[in-house]
Design an enzyme around this catalytic site. Sequence first.
Site, PDB file in Angstrom:
ATOM      1  N   TRP A 119       0.805  -1.270   0.019  1.00 34.85           N
ATOM      2  CA  TRP A 119       0.185  -0.153   0.078  1.00 34.85           C
ATOM      3  C   TRP A 119       0.934   1.217  -0.075  1.00 34.85           C
ATOM      4  CZ3 TRP A 119      -4.774  -0.234  -1.255  1.00 34.85           C
ATOM      5  CH2 TRP A 119      -5.708   0.924  -1.024  1.00 34.85           C
ATOM      6  N   ASP A 169      -0.393  11.853   0.205  1.00 36.81           N
ATOM      7  CA  ASP A 169      -1.402  12.839   0.403  1.00 36.81           C
ATOM      8  C   ASP A 169      -2.765  11.999   0.947  1.00 36.81           C
ATOM      9  OD1 ASP A 169      -2.692  11.875  -1.795  1.00 36.81           O
ATOM     10  OD2 ASP A 169      -2.595  13.850  -3.019  1.00 36.81           O
ATOM     11  N   GLU A 172      -3.458   8.828  -1.401  1.00 35.75           N
ATOM     12  CA  GLU A 172      -2.365   7.954  -1.689  1.00 35.75           C
ATOM     13  C   GLU A 172      -1.601   8.153  -2.723  1.00 35.75           C
ATOM     14  OE1 GLU A 172      -5.532   6.270  -0.500  1.00 35.75           O
ATOM     15  OE2 GLU A 172      -4.827   5.625   1.537  1.00 35.75           O
ATOM     16  N   GLU A 330     -18.225   6.246  -2.547  1.00 36.77           N
ATOM     17  CA  GLU A 330     -17.159   6.705  -2.513  1.00 36.77           C
ATOM     18  C   GLU A 330     -17.140   7.966  -3.571  1.00 36.77           C
ATOM     19  OE1 GLU A 330     -12.668   5.680  -1.586  1.00 36.77           O
ATOM     20  OE2 GLU A 330     -13.064   5.000  -3.640  1.00 36.77           O
TER      21      GLU A 330
END
Length: 378
Positions: A119, A169, A172, A330
């Site tokens: 990640w 940020d 990502e 989202e």
Amino acid sequence: MTLPVTGRRPSIPELADTSAELIASLQDAGGAYPASPTFSAYAGYSWFRDGAFIADGMSAAGRAESAERFFDWCAGVLEARADRIAEIVAAAEAGAPVPDAEMLATRFTFDGREGDDEWWDFQLDGYGTWLWALGEHVRRHGADASRWRRAIELSVDYLIASWDRPCFDWWEEHAQHVHVSTLGCIAAGLRESLALGVLDPARSAAAAAAERSALARIGAAGEGVVDGHLAKWLGSDTVDASLGAVVGLLDVVAAGSPLGAATIERLEQELTVGDGVHRYLDDTFYGGGQWPLLSCFLGIAHARAGDVERARELLVWAASTADADGAMPEQVGQHLLAPERVAEWVERWGPVAQPLLWSHAMLLRLAVELGDDEGVRA
């Protein structure tokens, strides 16, 4: 939880109530808020940043116990990494900061572990945001901050040592930059850590100095302002919708100030189509759609600047993105910035995350801000 089938769209108070109940029903027994229960890339993880904003929404709606369980989870994650934080701080003080890969992660499994999959992990904003949310909660409900004293100290030490490092940020992305919204989260967190009154004098002095430095880099004398408005990152000439939090909910830059007003205006001009808000102009994630949570952040900024009518328009649009079961996404595929990029993300991770708990939390928080939360408060 689903809304009752009534043949009509739910009212704002109904959807706010459903959002609070959904968040409560999905919160892990250990206190973590799942980012999304079903989205492949998010399932099983909780973020400090997203979770802090979710906790603030629940706290503002009177769900104090839920928020405090999340703060307890954050404290457990931090206290388990006390030795690592001490090593990071010592390395920074020695002038040899640890590599990005050795910094704290941005998301953790519900039982507090780093994930096994790769990640974009080094993000500082969450460690400021949870302090900010905790401070707001303690002020709102009169909770005893000493319950989280050690975790507060660890977070403050980590941020004092690291606040000015480039990192990923909110999205990502762009790890090579120092992002203004990240600095805003850090400044807000350090501000609240001081207000909580649990720090020793030396930490208090260091935290205050770091907060002043972060604010100086954000402000007009630093590199965080261009053409009179806040910038996406230091030295940038564009904006990012996360800046709506800096001039609204986090209250790092007052929404009614010239800098706050200019930033709101630029977010409206550059990133808003109708009442839906894009992340930033070059966004290609799922085609670069509009995010209901960002409309809510912008709505809170408008409300605090005195434009309640515009804030309510943004709230109504965010509510309109919920499906028949009341689940909010989202992002929505309206006015896509890069429609040719949708298929690659669907192939990689499946459809857009829905429900996204952060979306529900921000609708709830804006509803509370506007007094449109009748029936929500426990």
